[in-house]
Enzyme design. Structure first.
Site, PDB file in Angstrom:
ATOM      1  CB  ILE A 178       0.031  11.107   0.884  1.00  0.00           C
ATOM      2  CG1 ILE A 178       0.661  10.969  -0.358  1.00  0.00           C
ATOM      3  CG2 ILE A 178       0.365  12.641   1.519  1.00  0.00           C
ATOM      4  CD1 ILE A 178       0.112  12.259  -1.289  1.00  0.00           C
ATOM      5  CE1 TYR A 179      -2.287   7.068   4.888  1.00  0.00           C
ATOM      6  CE2 TYR A 179      -0.334   5.836   4.948  1.00  0.00           C
ATOM      7  CZ  TYR A 179      -1.617   6.059   4.698  1.00  0.00           C
ATOM      8  OH  TYR A 179      -2.260   4.847   4.101  1.00  0.00           O
ATOM      9  NE  ARG A 180      -0.438  15.677  11.192  1.00  0.00           N
ATOM     10  CZ  ARG A 180      -1.499  15.619  11.584  1.00  0.00           C
ATOM     11  NH1 ARG A 180      -2.584  16.093  10.670  1.00  0.00           N
ATOM     12  NH2 ARG A 180      -2.043  15.612  12.891  1.00  0.00           N
ATOM     13  CG  ASN A 183      -1.710   1.199   1.452  1.00  0.00           C
ATOM     14  OD1 ASN A 183      -2.860   1.470   0.558  1.00  0.00           O
ATOM     15  ND2 ASN A 183      -1.374   2.221   2.031  1.00  0.00           N
ATOM     16  CD  GLU A 243      -1.943   2.494  -3.196  1.00  0.00           C
ATOM     17  OE1 GLU A 243      -2.782   2.832  -2.481  1.00  0.00           O
ATOM     18  OE2 GLU A 243      -1.413   1.723  -3.090  1.00  0.00           O
ATOM     19  CG  ASP A 289      -5.150  18.381   9.230  1.00  0.00           C
ATOM     20  OD1 ASP A 289      -4.653  18.196   7.730  1.00  0.00           O
ATOM     21  OD2 ASP A 289      -4.977  17.484  10.094  1.00  0.00           O
ATOM     22  CD1 TRP A 322      -1.235   4.927  11.057  1.00  0.00           C
ATOM     23  CD2 TRP A 322       0.265   4.299   9.428  1.00  0.00           C
ATOM     24  NE1 TRP A 322      -0.313   4.090  11.456  1.00  0.00           N
ATOM     25  CE2 TRP A 322       0.498   3.750  10.555  1.00  0.00           C
ATOM     26  CE3 TRP A 322       1.030   4.299   8.137  1.00  0.00           C
ATOM     27  CZ2 TRP A 322       1.738   2.459  10.794  1.00  0.00           C
ATOM     28  CZ3 TRP A 322       2.199   3.256   8.228  1.00  0.00           C
ATOM     29  CH2 TRP A 322       2.543   2.550   9.432  1.00  0.00           C
TER      30      TRP A 322
END
Length: 484
Positions: free
Chosen positions: A174-176, A171, A236, A285, A189
């Site tokens: 995009i997680y900060r 997988n 992806e 955010d 996540w």
């Protein structure tokens, strides 16, 4: 048009007047965010900062910050070209073609799709420089502190790569990542994301460490693909290859058992320990509000690899619209044909910038029976991450959902609130601050379609006010004569 890496995309943007090189010294704490926010909200160019104070690495931001740049990133002039291509491909998979020539064309198309599967290479630009263990330091990155109340500097455009501990499927999301120190970051996540599912599986199986790789940069399509809300079993990298019509080259990491895009600018290798949590945030955010500090997993760095003379790609979020709006809108257009497979009555959808995606979805349908609008609402709430959509508004097929003025006019005129508004409860986005408890709350559906006898209505529904075609043609022919 195809881009092998981020540099080729930068060259195109510069050639088309869509990139500015900033040579003045700038700070990665707040200053770059303010410049990028002004650029994205005015339809301005991508920005390449060549003189970031304290760093010798250029910073690229707002590369995807218009619909046109987003289309170019995906190799087309208009996103609808991709929508049509996806529609055609899904049509191939729905049923066998008739006729010899159609069968031959279908076979060729399917072979072409097979050739876009990711492929592994032995040598890669992203590993021109290799730093392992204590040599590696996350603080080498000119990561941004975006907003005044942010808890620190954040990596905001990472392709976070994990593997399902049960199925082995990859997988990319995009997680900060909040930088805690030179060797650890937060891993934000959210509950409903696939990376979080992999983490929970790791906890359940009592896995000691879960390998994680983080790619920064690469070809623009691959960077964008990390933001796609794909089904958990869909790779992806395969989707990126399909869009690019060319396989994404991958290379095996040096210290973890994962593959990363070979053309990335930087790769962070490491792991998370299931069960280990640490406060992360606050962070300004994409909702336009600060998300509060909460416990999230900790990413431990084992290595950094990068290109020689790398470029650091990043983004910022805040009050909409920001760059993520253009990335998300492209995703909506790409996934629309797949949504129609499940909900075929959908004519069009729109998720406006102000709705920050999970707060508002507008959908037009061709209504055929009583309760049809509600059926569509429930179907959409059952589709993947659309379960988080807080408000769904359904309008008739002739309403242009891309025209917010028309939608507002139709909705406010057409609804009888007691009859046309429905409330349900269920999962809510982690970032939603309005619910009494986190991650669970109410959602609203609004049936703003015209009502008639099949809806139990006895009153006549009024017709729209529309000028006759004869008079329109008359005025068109005399326009110059009016002198207006």
């Amino acid at each position: 048009m195809k881009f092998k890496n981020l540099r080729e995309f930068i060259a195109l943007l510069e050639d088309r007047g869509e990139l500015r090189r900033i040579k003045a010294p700038v700070s990665c704490e707040l200053e770059i965010t303010e410049l990028a926010d002004r650029a994205v909200k005015s339809g301005g160019p991508a920005l390449l900062f060549e003189n970031v104070v304290g760093y010798d690495i250029p910073v690229l931001i707002n590369a995807f910050g218009t619909h046109q740049r987003m289309a170019w990133a995906l190799g087309v002039e208009h996103i609808e070209e991709l929508t049509q291509r996806v529609q055609k491909t899904l049509g191939l998979l729905q049923g066998p073609p008739s006729g010899l020539m159609n069968k031959l064309r279908t076979a060729g198309d399917l072979v072409g799709i097979a050739k876009t599967q990711p492929k592994t290479v032995k040598r890669a630009p992203c590993q021109e420089v290799i730093l392992i263990g204590e040599e590696a330091d996350i603080n080498m990155l000119p990561a941004l502190k975006c907003w005044p109340m942010d808890a620190g500097r954040y990596i905001t455009l990472p392709l976070v790569i994990t593997r399902d501990p049960e199925s082995g499927r990859r997988n990319v999301g995009i997680y900060r990542m909040q930088i805690f120190d030179g060797h650890t970051t937060g891993m934000h996540w959210q509950t409903h994301k696939v990376g979080a599912h992999h983490y929970r599986v790791g906890e359940a199986r009592e896995i000691e460490k879960l390998d994680v790789a983080v790619a920064l940069g690469g070809d623009p399509t691959t960077v964008w693909t990390g933001a796609l809300p794909l089904p958990p079993d869909m790779d992806e990298m395969m989707v990126s290859g399909f869009i690019r019509d060319e396989a994404v080259e991958m290379v095996v990491c040096k210290t973890v058992d994962l593959e990363v895009p070979a053309e990335a600018e930087f790769v962070l290798e490491g792991y998370v320990i299931p069960g280990e949590l640490r406060p992360e945030g606050p962070f300004g955010d994409h909702t336009g509000y600060y998300s509060p500090a909460e416990d999230y997993p900790v990413f431990h760095l084992t290595a950094i690899t990068h290109r020689r003379n790398p470029i650091y790609p990043t983004t910022m979020v805040g009050k909409p619209p920001t760059e993520d709006y253009y990335m998300g809108t492209a995703a909506v257009r790409l996934l629309l044909p797949a949504m129609r497979l499940t909900v075929p009555e959908i004519i069009d959808i729109n998720m406006p910038a102000e709705g920050i995606f999970h707060n508002l979805l507008l959908v037009s349908i061709k209504k055929e029976y009583p309760g049809h609008a509600r059926k569509v609402m429930y179907a959409l709430w059952g589709l993947g991450l659309l379960m988080l959509t807080k408000t769904i508004i359904v309008v008739d097929h002739f309403v242009d959902v891309q025209n917010l003025s028309e939608v507002a006019w139709r909705v406010t005129n057409n609804i009888d609130p007691a009859r046309d508004v429905v409330f349900v409860e269920g999962p809510i986005d982690d970032l939603d601050h309005a619910t009494p408890v986190p991650k669970y709350g109410s959602k609203m559906g609004i049936d703003a379609t015209a009502k008639g006898p099949m809806d139990g209505r006895t009153r006549e529904w009024p017709p729209d006010i529309v000028m006759s075609e004869e008079i329109k043609r008359l005025v068109d022919g005399k326009w110059k004569e009016y002198g207006i």
